[in-house]
Design a protein around this motif. Structure first.
Motif, PDB file in Angstrom:
ATOM      1  N   ASN A 161     -21.120 -12.771  29.292  1.00  7.28           N
ATOM      2  CA  ASN A 161     -20.798 -12.158  28.001  1.00  7.28           C
ATOM      3  C   ASN A 161     -21.661 -10.922  27.756  1.00  7.28           C
ATOM      4  OD1 ASN A 161     -19.492 -11.872  25.511  1.00  7.28           O
ATOM      5  ND2 ASN A 161     -21.060 -13.057  24.453  1.00  7.28           N
ATOM      6  N   PRO A 162     -21.410  -9.836  28.495  1.00  5.59           N
ATOM      7  CA  PRO A 162     -22.160  -8.599  28.239  1.00  5.59           C
ATOM      8  C   PRO A 162     -21.718  -7.986  26.907  1.00  5.59           C
ATOM      9  CG  PRO A 162     -20.859  -8.451  30.281  1.00  5.59           C
ATOM     10  CD  PRO A 162     -20.439  -9.691  29.570  1.00  5.59           C
ATOM     11  N   ILE A 163     -22.681  -7.535  26.106  1.00  3.99           N
ATOM     12  CA  ILE A 163     -22.401  -6.955  24.798  1.00  3.99           C
ATOM     13  C   ILE A 163     -22.806  -5.482  24.807  1.00  3.99           C
ATOM     14  CG2 ILE A 163     -22.995  -6.999  22.335  1.00  3.99           C
ATOM     15  CD1 ILE A 163     -21.235  -9.309  23.168  1.00  3.99           C
ATOM     16  N   LEU A 164     -21.926  -4.648  24.275  1.00  7.05           N
ATOM     17  CA  LEU A 164     -22.188  -3.217  24.176  1.00  7.05           C
ATOM     18  C   LEU A 164     -22.949  -2.912  22.894  1.00  7.05           C
ATOM     19  CD1 LEU A 164     -21.737  -0.131  24.684  1.00  7.05           C
ATOM     20  CD2 LEU A 164     -19.491  -0.408  23.592  1.00  7.05           C
ATOM     21  N   LEU A 165     -24.054  -2.173  23.018  1.00 14.67           N
ATOM     22  CA  LEU A 165     -24.742  -1.604  21.872  1.00 14.67           C
ATOM     23  C   LEU A 165     -24.335  -0.136  21.775  1.00 14.67           C
ATOM     24  CD1 LEU A 165     -26.784  -1.491  19.563  1.00 14.67           C
ATOM     25  CD2 LEU A 165     -28.599  -1.149  21.274  1.00 14.67           C
ATOM     26  N   LEU A 166     -23.407   0.156  20.878  1.00 12.39           N
ATOM     27  CA  LEU A 166     -22.989   1.534  20.620  1.00 12.39           C
ATOM     28  C   LEU A 166     -23.953   2.086  19.583  1.00 12.39           C
ATOM     29  CD1 LEU A 166     -20.891   3.777  21.111  1.00 12.39           C
ATOM     30  CD2 LEU A 166     -19.563   2.819  19.223  1.00 12.39           C
ATOM     31  N   HIS A 167     -24.801   3.027  19.988  1.00 16.93           N
ATOM     32  CA  HIS A 167     -26.024   3.301  19.242  1.00 16.93           C
ATOM     33  C   HIS A 167     -26.172   4.783  18.933  1.00 16.93           C
ATOM     34  CE1 HIS A 167     -30.351   1.557  18.788  1.00 16.93           C
ATOM     35  NE2 HIS A 167     -29.629   1.403  17.692  1.00 16.93           N
ATOM     36  N   PRO A 168     -25.417   5.299  17.973  1.00 17.14           N
ATOM     37  CA  PRO A 168     -25.525   6.725  17.638  1.00 17.14           C
ATOM     38  C   PRO A 168     -26.880   7.071  17.052  1.00 17.14           C
ATOM     39  CG  PRO A 168     -24.174   5.565  16.024  1.00 17.14           C
ATOM     40  CD  PRO A 168     -24.399   4.607  17.162  1.00 17.14           C
ATOM     41  N   LEU A 169     -27.376   8.240  17.431  1.00 14.06           N
ATOM     42  CA  LEU A 169     -28.651   8.707  16.926  1.00 14.06           C
ATOM     43  C   LEU A 169     -28.509   9.111  15.462  1.00 14.06           C
ATOM     44  CD1 LEU A 169     -31.339  10.643  18.673  1.00 14.06           C
ATOM     45  CD2 LEU A 169     -30.382  11.714  16.637  1.00 14.06           C
ATOM     46  N   GLY A 170     -29.467   8.652  14.639  1.00 16.42           N
ATOM     47  CA  GLY A 170     -29.333   8.848  13.199  1.00 16.42           C
ATOM     48  C   GLY A 170     -30.380   9.725  12.562  1.00 16.42           C
ATOM     49  N   GLY A 171     -31.337  10.236  13.331  1.00 12.95           N
ATOM     50  CA  GLY A 171     -32.358  11.102  12.765  1.00 12.95           C
ATOM     51  C   GLY A 171     -31.952  12.564  12.821  1.00 12.95           C
ATOM     52  N   PHE A 172     -32.945  13.438  12.822  1.00 15.32           N
ATOM     53  CA  PHE A 172     -32.703  14.881  12.847  1.00 15.32           C
ATOM     54  C   PHE A 172     -31.816  15.272  14.025  1.00 15.32           C
ATOM     55  CE2 PHE A 172     -33.933  18.805  15.010  1.00 15.32           C
ATOM     56  CZ  PHE A 172     -33.621  19.764  14.043  1.00 15.32           C
ATOM     57  N   THR A 173     -30.817  16.094  13.749  1.00 22.23           N
ATOM     58  CA  THR A 173     -30.009  16.715  14.804  1.00 22.23           C
ATOM     59  C   THR A 173     -29.843  18.195  14.479  1.00 22.23           C
ATOM     60  OG1 THR A 173     -27.962  16.086  13.665  1.00 22.23           O
ATOM     61  CG2 THR A 173     -28.711  14.646  15.447  1.00 22.23           C
ATOM     62  N   LYS A 174     -29.479  18.983  15.488  1.00 23.67           N
ATOM     63  CA  LYS A 174     -29.309  20.415  15.255  1.00 23.67           C
ATOM     64  C   LYS A 174     -28.058  20.678  14.418  1.00 23.67           C
ATOM     65  CE  LYS A 174     -27.516  21.030  19.984  1.00 23.67           C
ATOM     66  NZ  LYS A 174     -26.144  21.485  19.760  1.00 23.67           N
ATOM     67  N   ALA A 175     -27.999  21.869  13.861  1.00 27.65           N
ATOM     68  CA  ALA A 175     -27.030  22.162  12.804  1.00 27.65           C
ATOM     69  C   ALA A 175     -25.575  22.078  13.249  1.00 27.65           C
ATOM     70  CB  ALA A 175     -27.310  23.547  12.229  1.00 27.65           C
ATOM     71  N   ASP A 176     -25.280  22.288  14.529  1.00 31.07           N
ATOM     72  CA  ASP A 176     -23.875  22.270  14.942  1.00 31.07           C
ATOM     73  C   ASP A 176     -23.405  20.899  15.417  1.00 31.07           C
ATOM     74  OD1 ASP A 176     -25.351  22.296  17.259  1.00 31.07           O
ATOM     75  OD2 ASP A 176     -24.136  23.803  18.283  1.00 31.07           O
ATOM     76  N   ASP A 177     -24.266  19.882  15.341  1.00 26.65           N
ATOM     77  CA  ASP A 177     -23.821  18.514  15.615  1.00 26.65           C
ATOM     78  C   ASP A 177     -23.099  17.959  14.387  1.00 26.65           C
ATOM     79  OD1 ASP A 177     -24.774  18.407  18.179  1.00 26.65           O
ATOM     80  OD2 ASP A 177     -26.622  17.357  17.680  1.00 26.65           O
TER      81      ASP A 177
END
Length: 465
Positions: A276-292
């Motif tokens: 039972n492998p589980i995926l951790l879909l883990h978007p970065l939530g801190g500072f990002t550059k302006a065009d992200d």
């Protein structure tokens, strides 16, 4: 929705000591060896097992003050010299408080800072090494240093003058900005987003010490329920009976090529013998550059990906990784991988040019596209983590969907870059059918549509949420 687990915070331990009194790491238990013909080969010494991988140092360094002591610590903070936190500083307090940087127990003192800069690792008292590739430091200026004087403690306050944390047994040392930038990014070229935001105008001193965070960090932006701590993630993986956790780090919308990669990874892990492998879909939530794309819109898009069945909600946990983004390529990708060990992941998917960006002054990539995955396979302190290199996915015109690239028929594949994807969305044009789920694409179009045109008629760049 089933995949979006509600956030919870495990009862934190008091910050009594840092690296020098860490318990020895417990030995890894192993059970079922993977088949010899398995296409995904874990690193030597790691085999299929039922328990989650242990945090670096043996246990999570959770630094939030226990509930009965919070009022007293808050009163104490009002009597101490104050240091004002920037937005990025507060994000690092969040990272430290939940144990993402375990076994680190506060902002780095000089010895830890130098080990990080020069070795990308920290050596513990028992002689073992844990990876630590980016400095987690707090800068102060001359006025702060003078105000602190001989005090051994300082209080950290947010932009609204609310007490956030106490830093104890402090050490103040010079902030070698040029050396820090050169060793972290491999260049001192102007225009590096994190440098301009957090280093160039920061103080000329760094202050390290043991951190006690007065309360769990909250942003009150409607997304706190997705900000699962390492302890909460481990509880969720245990609840789901995960015998493997594979992490996917991203800061962009999920298209069907990403989904293909993630679903194929799970298939390969099942072939290895995991149940039972589980995926951790883990978007970065801190500072990002302006065009992200800002975090709030990315989370809406990720929800649609699961609602549309592109990823299976039963085998996917979506959570926000609170770290700021450096865009420091092979150096930073080690931090991304190390932090996921502390969250319970024993497999890490790495792609082309991870944590990279275009050169700020020249029309080329800042880093070699293949160096990130090569560095991860050799990095000190990451030996327990299995690295899964990306397969290249592109739009297969003969099948009308995203597929793994076949070099024997390159003319059949269309590569849709992030720039091309953003241009299509800004112009309200549809990508080829099968590139992204319709619901997810609609969110992306809505985001760009929400940006008011500038006076020159061009769409301005987004400001991160």
């Amino acid at each position: 929705m089933a995949s979006m687990a509600a956030a919870s915070f495990a009862a934190p331990a008091a910050a009594a000591h840092r690296l020098r009194r860490r318990p020895p790491r417990l030995p890894l238990s192993t059970h079922l060896a993977p088949p010899a013909a398995a296409r995904v080969r874990p690193r030597p010494g790691l085999r299929v097992r039922s328990a989650l991988i242990e945090p670096d140092g043996g246990r999570l360094a959770e630094l939030v003050v226990e509930e009965p002591l919070r009022r007293a610590r808050a009163r104490e903070s009002l009597e101490l010299p104050r240091v004002k936190l920037s937005r990025i500083d507060l994000e690092w307090v969040h990272v430290l408080s939940e144990g993402w940087a375990s076994p680190l127990r506060g902002f780095m003192r000089e010895s830890e800072f130098l080990q990080t800069l020069h070795f990308n690792a920290l050596r513990l008292d028992d002689g073992s090494v844990v990876n630590m590739s980016v400095p987690i430091v707090l800068a102060v200026d001359d006025a702060d240093r003078h105000r602190i004087g001989e005090s051994r403690k300082v209080a950290l306050f947010d932009a609204d003058d609310n007490p956030v944390a106490i830093l104890s047994d402090i050490e103040i040392y010079k902030h070698p900005k040029e050396e820090r930038i050169a060793r972290t990014w491999g260049t001192t070229a102007s225009g590096l987003p994190y440098v301009e935001e957090a280093i160039t105008n920061a103080g000329n001193w760094l202050i390290g010490g043991d951190l006690e965070v007065l309360e769990p960090i909250k942003y009150n932006d409607g997304l706190d329920r997705f900000r699962l701590s390492p302890a909460a993630l481990r509880e969720e993986f245990t609840r789901r009976n995960a015998d493997a956790v594979f992490a996917f780090q991203l800061r962009n919308p999920v298209h069907n090529g990403h989904a293909l990669l993630m679903t194929d990874t799970r298939r390969r892990l099942l072939e290895m013998g995991y149940k039972n492998p589980i995926l951790l879909l883990h978007p970065l939530g801190g500072f990002t550059k302006a065009d992200d794309v800002p975090l709030s819109w990315r989370m809406k898009q990720h929800e649609k990906v699961l609602e549309d069945g592109v990823l299976d909600p039963e085998t996917t946990v979506v959570s926000i990784f609170p770290s700021p983004m450096h865009y420091a390529g092979p150096t930073e990708v080690q931090w991304h991988a190390k932090a996921r060990i502390n969250a319970g992941a024993n497999f890490y998917i790495v792609g082309r040019d991870p944590a990279g960006m275009g050169h700020p002054l020249e029309k080329r990539d800042l880093y070699d596209a293949d160096h990130g995955k090569k560095v991860l396979s050799m990095a000190p302190g990451l030996e327990r983590l299995n690295i899964l290199p990306f397969k290249v996915a592109a739009y297969d015109k003969t099948q009308g969907k995203m597929a793994f690239f076949d070099p024997s028929r390159p003319q059949d594949f269309l590569f849709i870059s992030g720039t091309k994807m953003r241009t299509l969305a800004k112009n309200k044009e549809n990508p080829p059918d099968g590139f992204m789920c319709p619901g997810g694409w609609e969110v992306l179009v809505d985001y760009y549509d929400s940006l008011a045109p500038a006076d020159n008629g061009k769409v301005p760049e987004a400001v991160p949420a």
